[in-house]
Design a protein around this motif. Structure first.
Motif, PDB file in Angstrom:
ATOM      1  N   LEU A  57       2.920   2.263  -5.203  1.00  0.00           N
ATOM      2  CA  LEU A  57       3.685   1.838  -6.379  1.00  0.00           C
ATOM      3  C   LEU A  57       3.142   0.481  -6.828  1.00  0.00           C
ATOM      4  O   LEU A  57       2.950  -0.416  -6.011  1.00  0.00           O
ATOM      5  CB  LEU A  57       5.164   1.710  -5.999  1.00  0.00           C
ATOM      6  CG  LEU A  57       6.173   1.762  -7.143  1.00  0.00           C
ATOM      7  CD1 LEU A  57       6.160   3.138  -7.797  1.00  0.00           C
ATOM      8  CD2 LEU A  57       7.585   1.474  -6.620  1.00  0.00           C
ATOM      9  N   ARG A  58       2.885   0.350  -8.134  1.00  0.00           N
ATOM     10  CA  ARG A  58       2.289  -0.903  -8.578  1.00  0.00           C
ATOM     11  C   ARG A  58       3.350  -1.948  -8.909  1.00  0.00           C
ATOM     12  O   ARG A  58       3.502  -2.359 -10.047  1.00  0.00           O
ATOM     13  CB  ARG A  58       1.370  -0.652  -9.785  1.00  0.00           C
ATOM     14  CG  ARG A  58      -0.084  -0.430  -9.330  1.00  0.00           C
ATOM     15  CD  ARG A  58      -0.961  -0.059 -10.500  1.00  0.00           C
ATOM     16  NE  ARG A  58      -0.939   1.376 -10.722  1.00  0.00           N
ATOM     17  CZ  ARG A  58      -1.226   1.950 -11.884  1.00  0.00           C
ATOM     18  NH1 ARG A  58      -1.528   1.230 -12.930  1.00  0.00           N
ATOM     19  NH2 ARG A  58      -1.201   3.263 -11.987  1.00  0.00           N
ATOM     20  N   ILE A  59       4.115  -2.342  -7.924  1.00  0.00           N
ATOM     21  CA  ILE A  59       5.002  -3.492  -8.099  1.00  0.00           C
ATOM     22  C   ILE A  59       4.828  -4.386  -6.877  1.00  0.00           C
ATOM     23  O   ILE A  59       4.302  -3.957  -5.857  1.00  0.00           O
ATOM     24  CB  ILE A  59       6.501  -3.093  -8.271  1.00  0.00           C
ATOM     25  CG1 ILE A  59       7.044  -2.404  -7.016  1.00  0.00           C
ATOM     26  CG2 ILE A  59       6.698  -2.239  -9.487  1.00  0.00           C
ATOM     27  CD1 ILE A  59       8.560  -2.192  -7.069  1.00  0.00           C
ATOM     28  N   SER A  60       5.265  -5.614  -6.991  1.00  0.00           N
ATOM     29  CA  SER A  60       5.053  -6.552  -5.895  1.00  0.00           C
ATOM     30  C   SER A  60       5.901  -6.156  -4.689  1.00  0.00           C
ATOM     31  O   SER A  60       6.923  -5.487  -4.813  1.00  0.00           O
ATOM     32  CB  SER A  60       5.425  -7.967  -6.340  1.00  0.00           C
ATOM     33  OG  SER A  60       6.827  -8.045  -6.500  1.00  0.00           O
ATOM     34  N   SER A  61       5.446  -6.578  -3.509  1.00  0.00           N
ATOM     35  CA  SER A  61       6.186  -6.301  -2.282  1.00  0.00           C
ATOM     36  C   SER A  61       7.594  -6.864  -2.354  1.00  0.00           C
ATOM     37  O   SER A  61       8.545  -6.240  -1.879  1.00  0.00           O
ATOM     38  CB  SER A  61       5.470  -6.916  -1.084  1.00  0.00           C
ATOM     39  OG  SER A  61       4.169  -6.420  -1.000  1.00  0.00           O
ATOM     40  N   ASP A  75       0.799  -1.214   0.000  1.00  0.00           N
ATOM     41  CA  ASP A  75       0.000   0.000   0.000  1.00  0.00           C
ATOM     42  C   ASP A  75       0.841   1.277   0.000  1.00  0.00           C
ATOM     43  O   ASP A  75       0.520   2.236   0.693  1.00  0.00           O
ATOM     44  CB  ASP A  75      -0.937  -0.019   1.233  1.00  0.00           C
ATOM     45  CG  ASP A  75      -2.008   1.071   1.138  1.00  0.00           C
ATOM     46  OD1 ASP A  75      -2.371   1.419   0.001  1.00  0.00           O
ATOM     47  OD2 ASP A  75      -2.441   1.567   2.193  1.00  0.00           O
TER      48      ASP A  75
END
Ligand SMILES: [Zn+2]
Ligand SMILES: [Zn+2]
Length: 249
Positions: free
Chosen positions: A189-193, A186
């Motif tokens: 940023l639209r990348i994986s953790s 959250d």
């Protein structure tokens, strides 16, 4: 939308000197003359914190910084005109002025910028509610557009801290101790953790903290400490203004 309306309602004059702005300059709030009056922070300085070096001995300002906090740079000294611009950003309800401040920061020499992530210094909940926006976040977004680097809301304030303005350097440190924590999910940023975590740990991809003003560096050092605890390899910081450190002795 709100900014478009604001632009229509506000006369196209410089916020600082009231001179009329040219049509093409009208997305700006500060005229060229006022912007050129801002006094750039220049070397000789401490290579780490960017403060003018003491006349003898080593720099004490950054001596206690966490190891991961490599460098802090500011664009201009916080003289009258620059201070007024920061006030407009913070208290004048004019977040649009962030573009003017970011323009002054574009030339800052930041190693590893190409792979850096911009991280705004967060506000506490109460102050965020009162102001309606985080000025550092607006500054980071404006700078991110210029530098073409992503802005990541990686830090949260764990509590509302007292205003730093009237505090001595020691009291400032105590005031911000433990004030930040890192959030991986959250963060906007639209990348994986997993990818974000590995980017944070990679010493070659710097986490670049963005704030409006550098005073003693206590807030930035504390934010860097939280990032270091979360595994950050390299933390850098950029600010628009740099206050001349008041002499408390
Ligand atoms: Zn002006
Ligand atoms: Zn230093």
């Amino acid at each position: 939308m709100r900014e478009a309306v604001e632009q229509l309602l506000l006369p196209a004059e410089c916020l600082l000197c009231r001179a009329l702005l040219s049509f093409f300059g009208s997305t700006r709030l500060v005229c060229d003359v006022c912007r050129h009056r801002w006094r750039p922070v220049r070397p000789p300085w401490c290579g780490r914190c960017g403060q003018p070096e003491p006349s003898f001995g080593r720099c004490r300002l950054c001596a206690a910084w966490p190891a991961a906090f490599g460098l802090a740079r500011s664009a201009v000294w916080l003289d009258a005109g620059a201070r007024e611009a920061v006030h407009a950003l913070k208290y004048g309800g004019l977040p649009r002025i962030a573009a003017d401040l970011a323009a002054a920061m574009v030339g800052l020499d930041v190693p590893g910028l190409d792979s850096g992530l911009l991280v705004p210094v967060p506000l506490g909940q109460a102050r965020l509610r009162a102001r309606g926006y985080n000025q550092s976040e607006r500054l980071a977004r404006a700078l991110g557009r210029r530098w073409q680097r992503p802005v990541v809301d990686l830090l949260v304030r764990t509590r509302d801290t007292a205003a730093q303005t009237a505090l001595t350097p020691e009291a400032r440190l105590a005031n911000v101790a433990g004030a930040f924590r890192v959030r991986i999910g959250d963060c906007g940023l639209r990348i994986s953790s997993e990818r974000l975590e590995s980017a944070i740990r990679n010493p070659k991809s710097a986490i670049i903290l963005v704030d409006d003003v550098f005073t003693t560096g206590a807030t930035l050092a504390e934010a860097a400490r939280a990032l270091e605890r979360a595994g950050a390899g390299t933390v850098l910081a950029v600010t628009f203004g740099r206050a001349v450190v008041p002499d408390f002795t």
